[in-house]
Design a protein around this motif. Sequence first.
Motif, PDB file in Angstrom:
ATOM      1  N   LEU A 159      43.041  49.729  29.289  1.00  0.00           N
ATOM      2  CA  LEU A 159      43.803  49.749  28.040  1.00  0.00           C
ATOM      3  C   LEU A 159      43.240  48.768  27.017  1.00  0.00           C
ATOM      4  O   LEU A 159      43.223  49.055  25.813  1.00  0.00           O
ATOM      5  CB  LEU A 159      45.274  49.425  28.316  1.00  0.00           C
ATOM      6  CG  LEU A 159      46.062  50.481  29.100  1.00  0.00           C
ATOM      7  CD1 LEU A 159      47.465  49.984  29.394  1.00  0.00           C
ATOM      8  CD2 LEU A 159      46.113  51.788  28.313  1.00  0.00           C
ATOM      9  N   ASN A 160      42.778  47.622  27.506  1.00  0.00           N
ATOM     10  CA  ASN A 160      42.176  46.650  26.588  1.00  0.00           C
ATOM     11  C   ASN A 160      40.944  47.231  25.900  1.00  0.00           C
ATOM     12  O   ASN A 160      40.722  47.026  24.710  1.00  0.00           O
ATOM     13  CB  ASN A 160      41.805  45.368  27.342  1.00  0.00           C
ATOM     14  CG  ASN A 160      43.043  44.598  27.795  1.00  0.00           C
ATOM     15  OD1 ASN A 160      44.120  44.731  27.206  1.00  0.00           O
ATOM     16  ND2 ASN A 160      42.896  43.797  28.837  1.00  0.00           N
ATOM     17  N   HIS A 161      40.156  47.955  26.685  1.00  0.00           N
ATOM     18  CA  HIS A 161      38.964  48.570  26.098  1.00  0.00           C
ATOM     19  C   HIS A 161      39.334  49.729  25.147  1.00  0.00           C
ATOM     20  O   HIS A 161      38.621  49.991  24.172  1.00  0.00           O
ATOM     21  CB  HIS A 161      38.033  49.069  27.207  1.00  0.00           C
ATOM     22  CG  HIS A 161      37.220  47.976  27.820  1.00  0.00           C
ATOM     23  ND1 HIS A 161      37.737  47.087  28.758  1.00  0.00           N
ATOM     24  CD2 HIS A 161      35.921  47.595  27.619  1.00  0.00           C
ATOM     25  CE1 HIS A 161      36.804  46.233  29.128  1.00  0.00           C
ATOM     26  NE2 HIS A 161      35.685  46.520  28.442  1.00  0.00           N
ATOM     27  N   ILE A 162      40.438  50.413  25.460  1.00  0.00           N
ATOM     28  CA  ILE A 162      40.893  51.456  24.538  1.00  0.00           C
ATOM     29  C   ILE A 162      41.279  50.842  23.201  1.00  0.00           C
ATOM     30  O   ILE A 162      40.988  51.401  22.137  1.00  0.00           O
ATOM     31  CB  ILE A 162      42.085  52.227  25.145  1.00  0.00           C
ATOM     32  CG1 ILE A 162      41.608  53.058  26.349  1.00  0.00           C
ATOM     33  CG2 ILE A 162      42.732  53.137  24.111  1.00  0.00           C
ATOM     34  CD1 ILE A 162      42.715  53.776  27.069  1.00  0.00           C
ATOM     35  N   GLU A 163      41.935  49.677  23.235  1.00  0.00           N
ATOM     36  CA  GLU A 163      42.296  48.995  21.994  1.00  0.00           C
ATOM     37  C   GLU A 163      41.032  48.625  21.209  1.00  0.00           C
ATOM     38  O   GLU A 163      41.013  48.708  19.976  1.00  0.00           O
ATOM     39  CB  GLU A 163      43.113  47.737  22.296  1.00  0.00           C
ATOM     40  CG  GLU A 163      44.515  48.012  22.815  1.00  0.00           C
ATOM     41  CD  GLU A 163      45.356  48.704  21.771  1.00  0.00           C
ATOM     42  OE1 GLU A 163      46.218  49.512  22.159  1.00  0.00           O
ATOM     43  OE2 GLU A 163      45.146  48.455  20.568  1.00  0.00           O
ATOM     44  N   ASN A 164      39.995  48.206  21.947  1.00  0.00           N
ATOM     45  CA  ASN A 164      38.730  47.911  21.255  1.00  0.00           C
ATOM     46  C   ASN A 164      38.157  49.157  20.594  1.00  0.00           C
ATOM     47  O   ASN A 164      37.594  49.094  19.497  1.00  0.00           O
ATOM     48  CB  ASN A 164      37.714  47.334  22.256  1.00  0.00           C
ATOM     49  CG  ASN A 164      38.094  45.953  22.725  1.00  0.00           C
ATOM     50  OD1 ASN A 164      38.813  45.218  22.024  1.00  0.00           O
ATOM     51  ND2 ASN A 164      37.629  45.562  23.912  1.00  0.00           N
ATOM     52  N   GLU A 180      30.905  47.552  23.854  1.00  0.00           N
ATOM     53  CA  GLU A 180      31.199  46.925  25.142  1.00  0.00           C
ATOM     54  C   GLU A 180      31.645  47.967  26.165  1.00  0.00           C
ATOM     55  O   GLU A 180      32.485  48.812  25.897  1.00  0.00           O
ATOM     56  CB  GLU A 180      32.302  45.879  24.969  1.00  0.00           C
ATOM     57  CG  GLU A 180      32.576  45.073  26.230  1.00  0.00           C
ATOM     58  CD  GLU A 180      33.653  44.022  26.016  1.00  0.00           C
ATOM     59  OE1 GLU A 180      34.034  43.368  27.006  1.00  0.00           O
ATOM     60  OE2 GLU A 180      34.113  43.875  24.860  1.00  0.00           O
ATOM     61  N   GLU A 181      31.076  47.917  27.385  1.00  0.00           N
ATOM     62  CA  GLU A 181      31.427  48.837  28.455  1.00  0.00           C
ATOM     63  C   GLU A 181      32.311  48.147  29.492  1.00  0.00           C
ATOM     64  O   GLU A 181      32.246  46.934  29.690  1.00  0.00           O
ATOM     65  CB  GLU A 181      30.171  49.376  29.138  1.00  0.00           C
ATOM     66  CG  GLU A 181      29.329  50.263  28.244  1.00  0.00           C
ATOM     67  CD  GLU A 181      28.224  50.942  29.015  1.00  0.00           C
ATOM     68  OE1 GLU A 181      27.995  50.569  30.186  1.00  0.00           O
ATOM     69  OE2 GLU A 181      27.569  51.847  28.447  1.00  0.00           O
ATOM     70  N   ILE A 182      33.130  48.961  30.205  1.00  0.00           N
ATOM     71  CA  ILE A 182      34.006  48.428  31.254  1.00  0.00           C
ATOM     72  C   ILE A 182      33.181  48.148  32.510  1.00  0.00           C
ATOM     73  O   ILE A 182      32.343  48.963  32.912  1.00  0.00           O
ATOM     74  CB  ILE A 182      35.125  49.423  31.587  1.00  0.00           C
ATOM     75  CG1 ILE A 182      35.993  49.676  30.368  1.00  0.00           C
ATOM     76  CG2 ILE A 182      35.983  48.914  32.743  1.00  0.00           C
ATOM     77  CD1 ILE A 182      37.098  50.664  30.620  1.00  0.00           C
TER      78      ILE A 182
END
Length: 536
Positions: free
Chosen positions: A281-286, A294-296
């Motif tokens: 979810l944090n990466h979705i916000e990004n 940035e990759e997970i």
Amino acid sequence: MKKVRKVKLAYKVIGAYLLGHFIIALSILAIMGVGIKTIQENFIHTYTTNALQHIEYFDEQLLDLQELLMYTMQSKSILVITNQYEQLSDYNKVSWKKQAKDDLLVIYGQYKWIDDMGIYISEQDLWITALDWFRPDEAIGKLDKKEGIYFLGDTLYLLETYENQQEYRKGYIKLNQQELVNLMEKMKFNEEAYIEVFLNGEQLEISPFNRQEENKSYREIIVKSKLYPLEFRIYVANQLIDFGNYFYVLSIFSLILLCFITIKFAKYLNAAIHRPLQHVLNHIENMNTNNFEEEIKHEGTDEFEYVTESFNKIKNLLESYIKKNYEQEINMKQMELSHLQGQIKPHFLYNCFFNIANMCKTYDVDKIEQMTLGLAKYYRYITRTDHKFVKLEEEYEHMKNYVAVQQIRFEGRVEIDIDALPEVLKSLHVPRLILQPVVENAYKYVFEKIESEGKLHIRVKEQGNFMLIQIEDNGQFIGLEQIDSLRERIQMGKEPITGLVNIKKRLNYINEKNDIIVDQGELGGLAVILKVWIKD
């Protein structure tokens, strides 16, 4: 106590997770149900649109044939037979009748919708027909009806009459049944449908089509002619309803399976999914902030390793899709611009040919030369499909050439006053065909209806950052309420995608500040103002 609390908390998590899945599943079912209904409505809309397009084409063909029949009843050969028949020698009588028959044969050979046609001259009690010498179609010979469309035997007939205080003539066109069958086949859209035709509320037996099958439901689509008392009823197999029933059965089974899987894995999901999911979810916000760099990264060999890898792939695909979608949007606008520009077609060619024919009879060579050269310039300009934009000077000259051709046709019935185009505006690039269609509307809806004292004024000026081109006539056939309605339809885009709305759309593609303004002009008629931004 702590152990009991853990157990209670675990069951609370299981219950909440199960309830959440139920809500999600039911929401999906509801959305899919709406989706099925939407697909069905779009399916019916496609059928209706297809049928309406074909019936509009049918109306145009019948209207053209009706006008052609009226024109033929006033041809020279028919008039000679009507008014001078008794004074002619036997040889000339036969000769003029043959000439009239030859005229009908020429028309018969040029129009695929005509299966036969004939004209009755009451003064001589004489029929002139295309396929027989002096005998009409058997179904039409004794018919005493006014103009209109009739179904006789197994064929549609188009009737027209010409009558004044001294003369009475009537004519008919027998419509080609195969062309009508072909039209109905196109309206069916696929083999699953069948179609019925009604004239004045009575069903016509024109040709055998697919009939309703047992154990099958159908949706009825009714389209009506705007000009004639014809009605087409299309019956479409309602397959989407059957598909919807299968979908609901499958959905219930999937819901039961989902409940079983949810109960079995609720504890594991509660313990193992929250933290990795939060990371996703944090990466979705990004990504919502357009940060795709940035990759997970996930440590471990569980399912989230696959989730994170898939997420990274989807992120890359989404980034690529956004770029492609942006490019595609630009391309689609260019395609729509070309399509809108291609929809503008000349409406006066038919009349010009008749004018040339009449001038040939009077040996008016100069006017024939002027009109043919004007038509050549006109068609050379509108067929330049490789140029979407032209200099305003070229567009202005094209409009003036069109006015010159029309002035030959109207022979002094219209007074023209056209401003010279300022030098600073000549090199301005604009879409093709934005001026001539407006002028064409003035001739079509105003000057065609008056016999003299028509006025057409065309003004060009700069106003602030805009160029204004005003085209104004003195027609008395449109009132303030109609002008207000026209203005609203142009702004809302409710008019068919031709004419003024077409021009407005093409101007807006260049600059959203461009506009078309309609108002009552100083001459008392309609004033159309093209407002074009010139200061970029």
